[in-house]
Design an enzyme around this catalytic site. Structure first.
Site, PDB file in Angstrom:
ATOM      1  N   TRP A 328      -3.248  -1.770  -2.590  1.00 50.57           N
ATOM      2  CA  TRP A 328      -3.873  -1.922  -1.263  1.00 50.57           C
ATOM      3  C   TRP A 328      -4.812  -3.122  -1.257  1.00 50.57           C
ATOM      4  CZ3 TRP A 328      -8.912  -2.159   0.366  1.00 50.57           C
ATOM      5  CH2 TRP A 328      -9.136  -2.064   1.735  1.00 50.57           C
ATOM      6  N   HIS A 329      -5.510  -3.341  -2.351  1.00 51.14           N
ATOM      7  CA  HIS A 329      -6.488  -4.423  -2.398  1.00 51.14           C
ATOM      8  C   HIS A 329      -5.834  -5.795  -2.430  1.00 51.14           C
ATOM      9  CE1 HIS A 329      -9.421  -1.239  -3.298  1.00 51.14           C
ATOM     10  NE2 HIS A 329     -10.339  -2.122  -2.960  1.00 51.14           N
ATOM     11  N   GLY A 330      -4.659  -5.913  -2.962  1.00 56.63           N
ATOM     12  CA  GLY A 330      -4.038  -7.221  -3.004  1.00 56.63           C
ATOM     13  C   GLY A 330      -2.616  -7.168  -3.508  1.00 56.63           C
TER      14      GLY A 330
END
Length: 500
Positions: A328-330
């Site tokens: 989700w973060h990257g």
């Protein structure tokens, strides 16, 4: 439009002034227009994308209500289909803009290994600001409606404001429909104490961002961008400082967002609760980016079975949830490794729990004293900070190269050489700026420690004489103005989590 920009310093007071002057029935329309203007200041096309997500999740919520009137098994099947359709469409938008290039690149590598000449098509698209936040907020709303925890919102402008509310639009907190939707319908009249409370919280957020995070960023960016010019110890110091950079950057944003909403009468989720005071990694995650952590807990970890189906299922669910959190973060393997490490820490902590207890008992280690808690906090910080190393690096390959370089060039005796330790600042920060940064970090940790003990700064300040209160207010303002990092020509620095 960045919070730390001149544009926002004009935009926000104007929005608040009009908000309190217009009739109650017009307030959410005004905030909706202001929120879309705020978002379109980056790229007008982004608004169409957010509107598409809004229409999909709003329509799916209404369909869930309609399908709920069907009898028996047909009702369950139709509701499940509506939920799946809404989530697939929303995730499809997120996947295309955020993950397609990453997935296509990895598929092309597999094709190359198999000597398949065909490659995946390439699309030149920009990642819209904050897309991960408002898509997750919309999906959370859909799941809540499906679970019948809330009724579907029938008023489209109110729902559109729920998804686009400008204080938390681009970097959270990821608000739950149960918390924010009903506040949009409630009357909000001007309250001087509430406004003052919100502005004070915003001031603390600006202090964290401009004075601490952006000052640390100068040093961290230099070392990570040119790590071969520095020793292993200096790389280690930059990694430790990055832990505080990302905390002050994202925590500062969250405080500004919560404070701005508070000025207008809204209560948003407190996103950070002194996370670096945690004594375990699991406790750290209960206090870091709280709105996202609870989102993953309630909508992924618990539906997978949580800890209800035995330890090994629990460990699988933990690892899967944190790996997804990393993704989700990257869109990069370094983020996946970062998420997997944090899941692995918790699994290892649970597996070794009884062994550690027996060792403490045999070695007569006191666990009820401050030194023991301090040691556990330092160990937790070290584990979390090691994972931040992968988070900050420009890709997994670069992270591994930096790790090998850092180990080879650490030097045992460099720990006792002040010139080696502090030489990191000679090219990027003046000596005064470097020590100001250290002083601010001491202040930050002191404030977090007192918060952890339940000290109510707001209440303490409210009980002081007016001259002292205003001394604090002006002290905070002038600290930001004098010591803030603004860049040439006031080139405002973006918040780290805007890229997600």
């Amino acid at each position: 439009m960045l919070f730390n920009s001149i544009s926002f310093l004009i935009f926000f007071p104007a929005v608040v002034l009009v908000y309190y002057l217009i009739p109650q029935r017009m307030k959410h329309f005004w905030l909706l227009g202001a929120s879309y203007y705020f978002y379109m200041s980056w790229n007008p096309g982004y608004a169409l994308l957010m509107l598409a997500v809004t229409v999909i999740t709003y329509g799916s919520g209404l369909l869930l209500t309609v399908c709920g009137r069907r009898p028996g098994e047909r009702k369950k099947r139709m509701r499940a289909a509506c939920l799946a359709g809404g989530i697939v469409l929303t995730l499809g938008i997120l996947f295309f803009f955020k993950y397609y290039a990453f997935a296509a690149g990895n598929i092309d590598k597999v094709f190359a290994l198999l000597h398949i000449p065909e490659g995946m098509p390439v699309f030149d698209v920009l990642l819209p600001v904050g897309i991960s936040f408002y898509t997750f907020q919309g999906m959370g709303y859909l799941i809540d409606v499906y679970r019948e925890e809330i009724p579907a919102e029938k008023n489209f402008p109110r729902y559109a404001l729920f998804l686009s509310f400008f204080p938390q639009l681009v970097a959270g907190p990821i608000e739950r429909s149960k918390n924010l939707l009903h506040q949009i319908s409630e009357p909000h009249s001007f309250d001087a104490e509430r406004v003052k409370e919100g502005l004070l919280l915003m001031g603390w957020g600006f202090f964290q961002k401009l004075v601490i995070a952006d000052r640390i960023a100068i040093l961290v960016d230099e070392v990570y961008g040119n790590y071969w010019n520095y020793s292993g110890l200096q790389l280690l110091l930059a990694t430790v400082l990055f832990a505080f950079q990302i905390y002050c950057d994202f925590g500062g944003y969250s405080d500004i967002a919560v404070g701005a909403a508070r000025v207008m009468g809204f209560t948003l989720t407190k996103n950070f609760r002194s996370p670096y005071c945690a004594v375990t990694v699991s406790e750290f995650w209960r206090n870091w980016h709280v709105s996202l952590t609870t989102w993953f807990r309630d909508y992924i970890y618990i539906p997978l079975g949580g800890n209800r189906r035995g330890k090994w299922r629990k460990y699988r669910n933990l690892l899967l949830t944190f790996t997804i959190s990393g993704l989700w973060h990257g869109a990069g393997w370094n983020y996946i490794v970062w998420g997997g490490l944090n899941g692995l820490y918790q699994v290892a902590g649970d597996i070794t729990g009884s062994l550690r207890s027996r060792l403490q008992e045999k070695l007569h280690i006191r666990t009820d004293c401050g030194s023991y808690r301090l040691l556990r906090r330092l160990i937790t910080f070290a584990a979390v900070d090691f994972s931040w190393f992968f988070f900050r690096a420009e890709g997994l390959k670069t992270a591994l190269q930096m790790l090998r370089y850092g180990i080879r060039n650490m030097g045992l005796f460099s720990f006792f050489d002040p010139e080696t330790l502090l030489g990191i600042n000679t090219m990027v920060l003046s000596e005064k700026s470097f020590f100001l940064m250290l002083l601010c970090l001491v202040l930050l940790l002191w404030v977090d420690s007192l918060k952890r003990q339940g000290v109510d700064f707001k209440g303490i300040l409210a009980r002081q004489n007016i001259w002292f209160r205003w001394l604090v207010y002006y002290g905070l303002i002038f600290s930001i103005l004098i010591f803030g990092i603004y860049g040439p020509g006031y080139d405002a620095s973006a918040f780290i989590y805007f890229q997600f």
